[in-house]
Write a protein that holds these residues in place. Structure first.
Motif, mmCIF file in Angstrom:
data_model
loop_
_atom_site.group_PDB
_atom_site.id
_atom_site.type_symbol
_atom_site.label_atom_id
_atom_site.label_comp_id
_atom_site.label_asym_id
_atom_site.label_seq_id
_atom_site.Cartn_x
_atom_site.Cartn_y
_atom_site.Cartn_z
ATOM 1 N N GLU A 256 0.846 -1.215 0.000
ATOM 2 C CA GLU A 256 0.000 0.000 0.000
ATOM 3 C C GLU A 256 0.875 1.257 0.000
ATOM 4 N N ALA A 257 1.974 1.198 0.737
ATOM 5 C CA ALA A 257 2.886 2.351 0.800
ATOM 6 C C ALA A 257 3.498 2.611 -0.572
ATOM 7 N N GLU A 258 3.804 1.515 -1.243
ATOM 8 C CA GLU A 258 4.369 1.615 -2.587
ATOM 9 C C GLU A 258 3.360 2.285 -3.529
ATOM 10 N N ASP A 259 2.113 1.840 -3.478
ATOM 11 C CA ASP A 259 1.084 2.408 -4.360
ATOM 12 C C ASP A 259 0.854 3.887 -4.060
ATOM 13 N N LEU B 113 4.000 10.553 -6.438
ATOM 14 C CA LEU B 113 5.106 10.967 -7.311
ATOM 15 C C LEU B 113 4.582 11.376 -8.686
ATOM 16 N N GLU B 114 3.647 10.606 -9.189
ATOM 17 C CA GLU B 114 3.082 10.866 -10.507
ATOM 18 C C GLU B 114 2.317 12.193 -10.511
ATOM 19 N N MET B 115 1.511 12.401 -9.468
ATOM 20 C CA MET B 115 0.631 13.587 -9.446
ATOM 21 C C MET B 115 1.389 14.888 -9.169
ATOM 22 N N VAL B 116 2.483 14.816 -8.410
ATOM 23 C CA VAL B 116 3.132 16.092 -8.061
ATOM 24 C C VAL B 116 4.353 16.395 -8.936
ATOM 25 N N LYS B 117 4.497 15.608 -9.986
ATOM 26 C CA LYS B 117 5.600 15.822 -10.937
ATOM 27 C C LYS B 117 5.631 17.286 -11.363
ATOM 28 N N GLY B 118 6.802 17.873 -11.362
ATOM 29 C CA GLY B 118 6.902 19.248 -11.869
ATOM 30 C C GLY B 118 6.666 20.315 -10.809
ATOM 31 N N ILE B 119 6.166 19.947 -9.645
ATOM 32 C CA ILE B 119 5.981 20.972 -8.597
ATOM 33 C C ILE B 119 7.313 21.153 -7.884
ATOM 34 N N ASP B 120 7.879 22.371 -7.970
ATOM 35 C CA ASP B 120 9.200 22.519 -7.356
ATOM 36 C C ASP B 120 9.303 23.744 -6.450
ATOM 37 N N ASP B 121 8.159 24.393 -6.185
ATOM 38 C CA ASP B 121 8.230 25.573 -5.325
ATOM 39 C C ASP B 121 7.775 25.262 -3.900
ATOM 40 N N ARG B 122 7.626 23.997 -3.563
ATOM 41 C CA ARG B 122 7.259 23.588 -2.213
ATOM 42 C C ARG B 122 7.897 22.249 -1.917
ATOM 43 N N ALA C 64 7.734 0.539 6.320
ATOM 44 C CA ALA C 64 7.656 0.857 4.882
ATOM 45 C C ALA C 64 8.752 1.833 4.461
ATOM 46 N N LEU C 65 9.578 2.277 5.403
ATOM 47 C CA LEU C 65 10.579 3.304 5.067
ATOM 48 C C LEU C 65 11.525 2.844 3.953
ATOM 49 N N TYR C 66 11.971 1.600 4.051
ATOM 50 C CA TYR C 66 12.971 1.137 3.083
ATOM 51 C C TYR C 66 12.403 1.183 1.659
ATOM 52 N N ARG C 67 11.205 0.624 1.509
ATOM 53 C CA ARG C 67 10.590 0.584 0.171
ATOM 54 C C ARG C 67 10.306 1.998 -0.350
ATOM 55 N N VAL C 68 9.790 2.847 0.530
ATOM 56 C CA VAL C 68 9.480 4.217 0.088
ATOM 57 C C VAL C 68 10.791 4.946 -0.259
ATOM 58 N N SER C 69 11.838 4.693 0.509
ATOM 59 C CA SER C 69 13.112 5.370 0.220
ATOM 60 C C SER C 69 13.627 4.956 -1.158
ATOM 61 N N GLU C 70 13.415 3.705 -1.546
ATOM 62 C CA GLU C 70 13.849 3.274 -2.889
ATOM 63 C C GLU C 70 13.071 4.032 -3.964
ATOM 64 N N LEU C 71 11.776 4.188 -3.733
ATOM 65 C CA LEU C 71 10.951 4.875 -4.739
ATOM 66 C C LEU C 71 11.282 6.365 -4.836
ATOM 67 N N SER D 17 -3.510 12.530 4.243
ATOM 68 C CA SER D 17 -2.284 12.168 3.502
ATOM 69 C C SER D 17 -2.298 10.698 3.081
ATOM 70 N N LEU D 18 -3.364 9.992 3.450
ATOM 71 C CA LEU D 18 -3.425 8.550 3.164
ATOM 72 C C LEU D 18 -4.054 8.239 1.819
ATOM 73 N N ASN D 19 -4.483 9.282 1.143
ATOM 74 C CA ASN D 19 -5.179 9.115 -0.126
ATOM 75 C C ASN D 19 -4.479 9.989 -1.178
ATOM 76 N N ILE D 20 -4.206 9.397 -2.331
ATOM 77 C CA ILE D 20 -3.417 10.118 -3.353
ATOM 78 C C ILE D 20 -4.076 11.453 -3.725
ATOM 79 N N GLU D 21 -5.382 11.396 -4.035
ATOM 80 C CA GLU D 21 -6.038 12.613 -4.548
ATOM 81 C C GLU D 21 -6.077 13.711 -3.489
#
Ligand code: PEP
Length: 250
Positions: free
Chosen positions: A18-21, A27-36, A46-53, A237-241
């Protein structure tokens, strides 16, 4: 220049898949946002898997806690070096759930902050009053005590970004947001206190986040307040949208 921070505190939610998803979706949705700055704080497992992503991405990794000792016979605890090893940049310290349910006091929190800074981990230091304390008009007194004791004998002038999160306990996970003007007053108070304890410049540079039932429908109003430099977000923060809508505040 101090970019606002939106940090997601996943608490005790999300297995590895679930953390991976969730991470991939964000990552996909916030692509290009660089002012925050966006920070994800998954559970330890889940830290290890998230850190890889997050490798080579701009989203930063945070942990939800650490222990103040270096290593050794501390069953169940996680050290600062274990977190830096995984690529963590931030660590939440003093969350009200840990203060209230796990009985962490200001002395423990102070030790944890010192340990985080020793390893160049940026603390997201949580402070905030309970409902009873607010009804008694003691919110400033409580937050001042938490900050003075949490930061006791700590030199913040050595330039590891330090973040405070004002999180009124009565607003966390309740849907009861603190009115943005009220939060702003507390943020002004906190900044003034940091200026007294350290310097004006440090107080100006410090990011002070608001936390407590932040949602897509209140984020824009909250972020309009001049002294609110971002948010610590739990449930939403638990939901992508919903998390991405918060990240995209205007
Ligand atoms: C939190 O746990 O830090 C928090 C602010 O939670 P929520 O957003 O769910 O109120």
């Amino acid at each position: 220049m101090k970019p606002p921070i939106i940090a997601g505190n996943w608490k005790m939610n999300k297995g590895v898949k679930e953390a991976e998803d969730l991470t991939s979706g964000i990552l996909e949705m916030v692509k290009g946002i660089d002012d925050r700055e966006v920070v994800l704080c998954p559970p330890f497992t889940a830290l290890y898997r998230v850190s890889e992503l997050l490798k080579a991405k701009t989203i930063k990794l945070g942990a939800q806690d650490l222990f103040y000792e270096e290593n050794g016979a501390w069953t169940g605890e996680i050290s600062a070096s274990m977190l830096t090893d995984l690529g963590c940049k931030y660590v939440i310290i003093g969350h009200s759930e840990r203060r209230q349910i796990l009985k962490e006091d200001d002395i423990i929190i102070n030790k944890k902050i010192k340990q985080a800074l020793k390893y160049s981990l940026s603390p997201i230091f949580c402070v905030g009053e309970t409902e009873k304390e607010r009804k008694e008009g003691r919110e400033k007194e409580i937050v001042e005590r938490q900050i003075r004791l949490g930061l006791k004998e700590i030199d913040l002038t050595f330039r590891i970004p330090f973040v405070i999160a004002y999180e009124p306990v009565w607003a966390i996970g309740t849907g009861n947001t603190c009115k943005e003007e009220e939060a702003e007053k507390m943020h002004i108070f906190i900044r003034g206190l940091i200026s007294k304890l350290y310097t004006n410049d440090l107080a100006e540079e410090m990011r002070i986040l608001y936390g407590g039932s932040v949602k897509p429908d209140n984020i824009d109003a909250i972020m309009k307040m001049p002294n609110i430099d971002g948010c610590l977000v739990g449930g939403a923060s638990l939901n992508i949208e919903s998390f991405c809508r918060i990240v995209e505040f205007s």
